[in-house]
Motif scaffolding. Structure first.
Motif, mmCIF file in Angstrom:
data_model
loop_
_atom_site.group_PDB
_atom_site.id
_atom_site.type_symbol
_atom_site.label_atom_id
_atom_site.label_comp_id
_atom_site.label_asym_id
_atom_site.label_seq_id
_atom_site.Cartn_x
_atom_site.Cartn_y
_atom_site.Cartn_z
ATOM 1 N N ARG A 59 0.744 -1.206 0.000
ATOM 2 C CA ARG A 59 0.029 0.003 -0.206
ATOM 3 C C ARG A 59 0.867 1.168 -0.051
ATOM 4 N N ASP A 61 0.439 4.855 0.567
ATOM 5 C CA ASP A 61 -0.262 5.881 0.431
ATOM 6 C C ASP A 61 0.319 7.322 0.669
ATOM 7 N N SER A 62 -0.040 8.389 0.758
ATOM 8 C CA SER A 62 0.751 9.709 0.656
ATOM 9 C C SER A 62 1.683 9.835 1.639
ATOM 10 N N GLU A 63 1.635 9.018 2.899
ATOM 11 C CA GLU A 63 2.757 9.240 3.728
ATOM 12 C C GLU A 63 3.978 8.528 3.149
ATOM 13 N N ASP A 85 -1.994 5.491 -3.995
ATOM 14 C CA ASP A 85 -2.522 6.811 -3.827
ATOM 15 C C ASP A 85 -2.116 7.637 -5.022
#
Length: 340
Positions: A59, A61-63, A85
């Motif tokens: 995954r 994600d933005s982080e 993302d």
């Protein structure tokens, strides 16, 4: 890349090992391309050192993406980008791509695997294993695919190839898709089917749209989910759908796990309404081997391998390698679909 710089490719997680194997084989003559794979938990800590990322099941994600300071391309080994993302990647100036199925033979593999799962259910694979252990002969009593009505839920790339392979079994094919006015690019001659809608549509005995799924479920002996996962299809195989199916009908899933509602599937297996289920993709992966659904004698599971064949993975390894070489040389990327 400038000068003698090394282009670094990161494969996330130790899953689908054939992918990194084929990629390395195609790049072994090019010392300026480095291919690494790391444990999933370590990806956020090292992603900043890489230029190309192959997420696999990771995954992003933005982080995590915010740490990818040198990243220029996120390229999936296949088509599934649900875990990426894309908006965050776009804001970070990172291109996101996938490898279209018509480029790889992936739909060949998935269509064949769907038939493998159907036959496993019809011939009662788990009971046959028991019969061998107990030295029984001539048991269990199986069923033929011949004469069955098969509902292909999602007549896209995989669905078209599935229908072409099912026809010789002597089945009636029902299929649904959003629109029958145009043929998918993925279902054209890239994978051996004629490049016209009339040919593909002729494989289907009864056509419908998303409003037809419950009527088709009532008519089918076997339902095969090939539909893409999005906000409209998440959980589409739910209590209403399963209740619409004939008692004793079979369900096969080679789509994403999220198109099936877990609790509804479990309920209909327990009640005996669902005659059997086989799935290659699950709600969570890797799937818990102790999950109660797997205790049913009429449930089969395979470990997300429908598209994992030398045909599709060998081609994808070549495409990823070619993209890495193009990236290193500063050339346009070919053979992939950029989605942002």
């Amino acid at each position: 890349m400038e000068g003698n710089a090394i282009t670094k490719i990161l494969f996330c997680g130790y899953v689908f090992p054939s992918g990194v194997q084929f990629t390395r084989e195609n790049l072994q003559k090019y010392p300026f391309i480095q291919v690494d794979e790391v444990e999933t938990d370590d990806v956020p800590n090292v992603i900043g050192d890489y230029h190309i990322c192959i997420p696999r099941m990771q995954r992003l994600d933005s982080e995590v993406i915010s740490r990818a300071k040198q990243m220029k391309l996120i390229l999936q080994y296949g088509v599934g980008l649900e875990g990426v993302d894309i908006d965050a990647a776009t804001r970070a100036g990172i291109r996101v791509g996938r490898i279209p199925g018509h480029m790889t033979g992936n739909s060949y593999s998935c269509a064949e695997h769907a038939i493998y799962l159907v036959l496993g259910l019809l011939r009662k694979q788990k009971l046959m294993d028991i019969a061998v252990q107990e030295r029984k002969l001539g048991w269990p009593l199986g069923e033929t695919l011949f004469g069955k009505a098969v509902f292909i839920l999602g007549y896209g790339n995989i669905g078209v190839h599935l229908a072409a392979r099912l026809k010789p079994f002597g089945v009636k094919i029902l299929a649904t898709k959003r629109s029958w006015s145009s043929v998918s690019q993925d279902s054209r001659t890239h994978e051996g089917l004629e490049a016209n809608e009339k040919f593909n549509d002729a494989l289907v005995d009864k056509k419908g749209d998303m409003g037809s799924i419950y009527d088709f479920a009532r008519e089918a002996d076997i339902v095969i989910a090939c539909i893409g996962l999005n906000k409209d299809t998440a959980g589409i195989v739910n209590h209403k759908f399963l209740s619409s199916m004939r008692k004793g009908a079979l369900l096969v899933n080679v789509a994403r796990g999220g198109v099936l509602d877990y609790e509804s599937v479990k309920y209909h297996l327990e009640s005996g309404h669902l005659g059997g289920m086989a799935f290659d993709v699950a709600w969570t992966e890797p799937f818990d081997p102790e999950d109660p659904i797997l205790k049913f004698p009429n449930v089969l599971i395979t470990p997300h391998v429908a598209g994992v064949t030398e045909c599709s993975y060998g081609t994808m390894g070549k495409i990823v390698a070619e993209c890495a070489l193009q990236f290193h040389a500063g050339d346009p990327l070919t053979g992939i679909e950029i989605v942002n």
